[in-house]
Design an enzyme around this catalytic site. Sequence first.
Site, PDB file in Angstrom:
ATOM      1  N   ASP A  86       0.843  -1.179   0.000  1.00  0.00           N
ATOM      2  CA  ASP A  86       0.000   0.000   0.000  1.00  0.00           C
ATOM      3  C   ASP A  86       0.892   1.248   0.000  1.00  0.00           C
ATOM      4  O   ASP A  86       1.904   1.300   0.704  1.00  0.00           O
ATOM      5  CB  ASP A  86      -0.859  -0.045   1.277  1.00  0.00           C
ATOM      6  CG  ASP A  86      -1.925   1.011   1.297  1.00  0.00           C
ATOM      7  OD1 ASP A  86      -2.866   0.901   0.493  1.00  0.00           O
ATOM      8  OD2 ASP A  86      -1.821   1.950   2.117  1.00  0.00           O
ATOM      9  N   GLU A 102       1.538   0.323  -4.877  1.00  0.00           N
ATOM     10  CA  GLU A 102       1.052   1.597  -5.385  1.00  0.00           C
ATOM     11  C   GLU A 102       2.229   2.561  -5.447  1.00  0.00           C
ATOM     12  O   GLU A 102       2.593   3.163  -4.450  1.00  0.00           O
ATOM     13  CB  GLU A 102      -0.013   2.174  -4.437  1.00  0.00           C
ATOM     14  CG  GLU A 102      -1.286   1.360  -4.357  1.00  0.00           C
ATOM     15  CD  GLU A 102      -2.294   2.004  -3.415  1.00  0.00           C
ATOM     16  OE1 GLU A 102      -3.405   2.311  -3.860  1.00  0.00           O
ATOM     17  OE2 GLU A 102      -1.963   2.200  -2.226  1.00  0.00           O
TER      18      GLU A 102
END
Length: 697
Positions: free
Chosen positions: A397, A426
């Site tokens: 993340d 990400e």
Amino acid sequence: MNTLNAYLTSFTTIVVEGGNLSDFFHNNLKIENGENKINIINTLIIDGHIQLELDKEISIKRETILYVFDTAISVNYIPLYDTSYFNKLFYTDETLGCIYNKEESTFRVWSPIAIQIELLLYKNGESQINEDIEVYPMSENNGLFSISINKDLEGYFYVYRVHLDKCINETIDPYATSCGINGLRGHILDLNKTNPVNWEKDLAPNLNNFTDAIIYEASIRDFTINPNSKVQNKGNYLGLTENGIPLSHIKDLGITHIQFMPMFDFSYISVDEKNIIKYNWGYDPQNYNIPEGIYSTNPYNPYCRIKELKFLIQSLHQNGLRINMDVVYNHMYSPTENSFQKIFPGYYFRFNKDGSFVNGSACDNDTASEHLMMRKFILDSVTYWAKEYHIDGFRFDLMGLHDVDTMNLVRETLNNLGKKIMLYGEGWYMNTTLLDTQKACLNNSYKMPHIGHFNDTLRDCVKGSVFEKMDGGFASGKPNMEDTIKSCVKGIFSTPDQSINYVSCHDNNTLWDKINLSSSNESLETKKDIQKLCNAIVFTCQGIPFMNSGVEFCRTKDGVENSFKSADNINWIDWDRKNEFKDVYDYYKRLIAFRKAHPALRMTSETDIRNNIEFLNDTPKNTVAFILKNHANGDSFENILIIYNANKYETEITLPQGIWHVVGNKSSIGEVSLLEVQTSIKLQPISMTIMRSDLNY
Ligand code: CA
């Protein structure tokens, strides 16, 4: 006098910002480090700041006050933690946490600023129960506190009591692998006892190349919580171990990896394990190395969550599926109420000059992966999950908050475990205090081989920007997107395994909701065609395809764009839709089967891509056509011609010479010839056409 900031840059150097040199005559100054008086041996101006050189080393266990005349300034130690002086003195590669053995258990916790740390043992997992505590002072060696206890501690719970200069904190061990209810006390156990039968024989299905993966993102709860999932263990780890609708669905669909949204222990404030009345995705880490309790059948029993998660992983492996884990090392639930900050405040997070937490994560705190002991924690944690739980991949993340070196070390560490473990995240550009060249973001992807990035270029050009609700993309007829689509076909990274190709994930509107917003006036059939074409592109671009669960039958969240704490009836998978959108499901299933049958879609090097992909020139507007040639990557087809037509009408296109066999159109994708064509073909409206030929080009 101006506001002064004073901070430590070595054990014998204090830098002061905002001061006038004239105020810094030795006579005006006094330094107290706890009880100790420190003398200044030299005052310099360096880079416009006043630098004080000290006659002896500061002890970071005690606060340091710099008095300028009568003004007291607390000296900030945080800049010291970035220095080699600090690392040289205090970094340790010892195994941390509780190392359990039947005869003796050892506990190790690191905090160079702690004056003393005690181990507290309890019989119970929660603090409401009154009981006698066993207290064991730990001994220190250069910031590493440890103790060994010569008895069988299995079943005990533990916390650390950390004595700092100005306060005493009690906290769970960040390395705890098991806990009591709501994750507030660590639990001591024999992990071997949590293994399902034949766990030692558990093996993930084989994976040759990362580009062979087809990732399917799901939430443990959403996937089985709907009554129409018809499983017994709804919303739990065990739900997907049952031979029921959800498991047979993903097997039938043909995906290779399930990526579970957070299943590490997230904050009890997000979801109370004692009373699950609130919904939350769980991007609120509390204990990184412990499974979340709300997905277990009994969160009070510390063994239960571990056993059930392992059983889930084993079941999925046996059913031919691999498991990727969504990890959120970039921030914690609360900036202050977390184990790192209670054990060593200031070390594990990034801070601004004014002492506030850096907030690139928009969650009030960014962890400091560049600090060696935070980096070690991340490396230890992924290693633990990969080895103890047989996890097959990690989705980071907000990876862009981490540093390039840490991510490369994670890659290297996972490589050394001897199986093919995926690593992607990400890679957004984040506003945090790392140098831009050090951010693990898309711009720096070339520095991070074999680490994947979610490809937002593909996402937004195919379906429209996620930031503009009504915006459509190539698939819904937005003009002039052909060149961007072409660049995505080839993969926009240095290696194809770096591109995680997707059009929808848990964030933002579901694909179906997005299409309903951006193409609201279209018929249901047209919307379904757009839904099909979007992932047709994802599955035929070079890279790694990724899909959000339910997209294969037009999942809706009723237009809720950010459903992280919406109710079950927004987030759940509605299994009745599978019948309603059977044609979309069948299409996606065939798409997946075709990709798996054709290595030309799964090339592994940029050279292969360069040599084997040829675009057709001068094609009509809103179409993109390319040939995967030369039996690319060992494909059984000599040439595969793929054409995307985003026009809402039949579009004629001139074909390269030769005989072409259509093997895929709007309603069918497969290996056999549906139609033989030469010279030209009329493409169906909003469709992908796949053709093969055996000529040399
Ligand atoms: Ca929890």
